[in-house]
Write a protein that holds these residues in place. Structure first.
Motif, PDB file in Angstrom:
ATOM      1  N   VAL A 154       0.843  -1.203   0.000  1.00  0.00           N
ATOM      2  CA  VAL A 154       0.000   0.000   0.000  1.00  0.00           C
ATOM      3  C   VAL A 154       0.876   1.250   0.000  1.00  0.00           C
ATOM      4  CG1 VAL A 154      -1.654   1.359   1.329  1.00  0.00           C
ATOM      5  CG2 VAL A 154      -1.976  -1.114   1.097  1.00  0.00           C
ATOM      6  N   SER A 155       1.926   1.253   0.825  1.00  0.00           N
ATOM      7  CA  SER A 155       2.832   2.400   0.866  1.00  0.00           C
ATOM      8  C   SER A 155       3.559   2.577  -0.456  1.00  0.00           C
ATOM      9  CB  SER A 155       3.845   2.236   2.008  1.00  0.00           C
ATOM     10  OG  SER A 155       3.227   2.448   3.261  1.00  0.00           O
ATOM     11  N   LEU A 156       3.914   1.475  -1.087  1.00  0.00           N
ATOM     12  CA  LEU A 156       4.557   1.533  -2.399  1.00  0.00           C
ATOM     13  C   LEU A 156       3.626   2.181  -3.420  1.00  0.00           C
ATOM     14  CD1 LEU A 156       6.900   0.692  -4.332  1.00  0.00           C
ATOM     15  CD2 LEU A 156       5.679  -1.477  -4.647  1.00  0.00           C
ATOM     16  N   VAL A 157       2.369   1.775  -3.396  1.00  0.00           N
ATOM     17  CA  VAL A 157       1.379   2.335  -4.320  1.00  0.00           C
ATOM     18  C   VAL A 157       1.193   3.829  -4.056  1.00  0.00           C
ATOM     19  CG1 VAL A 157      -1.060   2.312  -4.960  1.00  0.00           C
ATOM     20  CG2 VAL A 157       0.177   0.155  -4.708  1.00  0.00           C
ATOM     21  N   ASN A 187      12.265   2.300  -0.695  1.00  0.00           N
ATOM     22  CA  ASN A 187      12.377   1.565   0.564  1.00  0.00           C
ATOM     23  C   ASN A 187      11.303   0.481   0.660  1.00  0.00           C
ATOM     24  OD1 ASN A 187      13.577   1.249   3.280  1.00  0.00           O
ATOM     25  ND2 ASN A 187      11.577   1.932   3.979  1.00  0.00           N
ATOM     26  N   SER A 188      10.078   0.820   0.246  1.00  0.00           N
ATOM     27  CA  SER A 188       8.986  -0.159   0.274  1.00  0.00           C
ATOM     28  C   SER A 188       9.264  -1.304  -0.694  1.00  0.00           C
ATOM     29  CB  SER A 188       7.657   0.515  -0.086  1.00  0.00           C
ATOM     30  OG  SER A 188       7.300   1.483   0.864  1.00  0.00           O
ATOM     31  N   LEU A 189       9.817  -0.980  -1.845  1.00  0.00           N
ATOM     32  CA  LEU A 189      10.156  -2.001  -2.835  1.00  0.00           C
ATOM     33  C   LEU A 189      11.212  -2.950  -2.280  1.00  0.00           C
ATOM     34  CD1 LEU A 189       9.374  -2.744  -5.741  1.00  0.00           C
ATOM     35  CD2 LEU A 189      11.331  -1.377  -6.514  1.00  0.00           C
ATOM     36  N   ALA A 190      12.214  -2.383  -1.623  1.00  0.00           N
ATOM     37  CA  ALA A 190      13.261  -3.213  -1.011  1.00  0.00           C
ATOM     38  C   ALA A 190      12.685  -4.087   0.098  1.00  0.00           C
ATOM     39  CB  ALA A 190      14.375  -2.324  -0.464  1.00  0.00           C
TER      40      ALA A 190
END
Length: 258
Positions: A12-15, A129-132
């Protein structure tokens, strides 16, 4: 194992990091025909003045004796970081506007600039960061983390990453996404102050923006001691003030755009 809820919140944060600023750009373009040039310049200013200049400078200062001494005092450190963020970002905005946007001075393009500025910040800081975190979580849950990541970084760092992702409360991975919404709103408000300064040729407002930026950033170091929700509540307060200013400033800019 990293919990399913944690992984959902990371996603959700990535989106939010990518789609919230992109969605704002699409909305503003369709509604007000903003200049995409202003969006790009806003993003470029953050990338150059924060990513290329300020952050490497802070890394360099970290090895200097005077900064090590300064870091022993939480108040002075918070004030220094807040002021330098204000100086680099607000002066950067001024330079970007003066160099590239002289023919695009308007309320709608001030908003566009702020979306670009805050949007690239969200993508670089939260999105990456979210992707990692999602990648690491997948490796942890499949039992491949120690083999794939542990062999490339120190065992201590690998253990720290793993323990953080496993033990951190799930909501912590959502907080970053919500915070970016607040931060982008604040960045739009600050951008409008600099646009106003240029349009009125009253550059004292650049100083006001620097001090306001420091006032927003510096206290967070102390407020965080009361918990993440206290810090986010403080940021929300400034986001609400910024939103009110964004809306009300439209009438102010109308008289300048004639």
């Amino acid at each position: 194992m990293v919990s399913d809820l944690s992984i959902i919140f990371m996603f959700v944060s990535l989106v939010i990091a990518f789609l919230f600023p992109i969605g704002l750009v699409i909305f503003m373009y369709r509604r007000y025909r903003i200049s995409l040039r202003a969006v790009f310049v806003g993003a470029l200013v953050f990338f150059v003045f924060q990513g290329i200049i300020r952050i490497p400078l802070l890394a360099y200062f970290g090895n200097q004796s005077w900064y090590i001494s300064l870091a022993q005092n939480t108040f002075l450190t918070a004030l220094f970081l807040g002021l330098t963020a204000g100086i680099f970002e607000e002066v950067g905005r001024l330079i970007g506007i003066k160099l590239f946007l002289k023919k695009y001075l308007s309320w709608k393009n001030g908003v566009a600039f702020g979306i670009g500025h805050g949007g690239i910040e969200a993508i670089l800081l939260l999105g990456m960061n979210s992707l990692a975190n999602l990648m690491y979580s997948s490796l942890i849950n499949t039992g491949s983390f120690d083999t794939v990541i542990g062999s490339k970084i120190s065992g201590e760092l690998a253990a720290q990453i793993k323990n953080t992702l496993i033990s951190a409360p799930s909501y912590m991975f959502l907080v970053g996404g919500i915070e970016r919404i607040f931060a982008i709103t604040i960045q739009i408000g600050l951008s409008l102050i600099i646009f106003y300064a240029v349009m009125k040729r009253r550059y004292i407002y650049v100083l006001y923006a620097i001090l306001l930026h420091a006032l927003i950033d510096s206290p967070i170091a102390f407020i965080q001691k009361f918990g993440v929700f206290a810090a986010e509540g403080y940021t929300l307060l400034w986001a609400m003030i910024s939103l009110a200013f964004i809306v009300k400033s439209r009438d102010i800019f109308k008289s300048l755009e004639k």
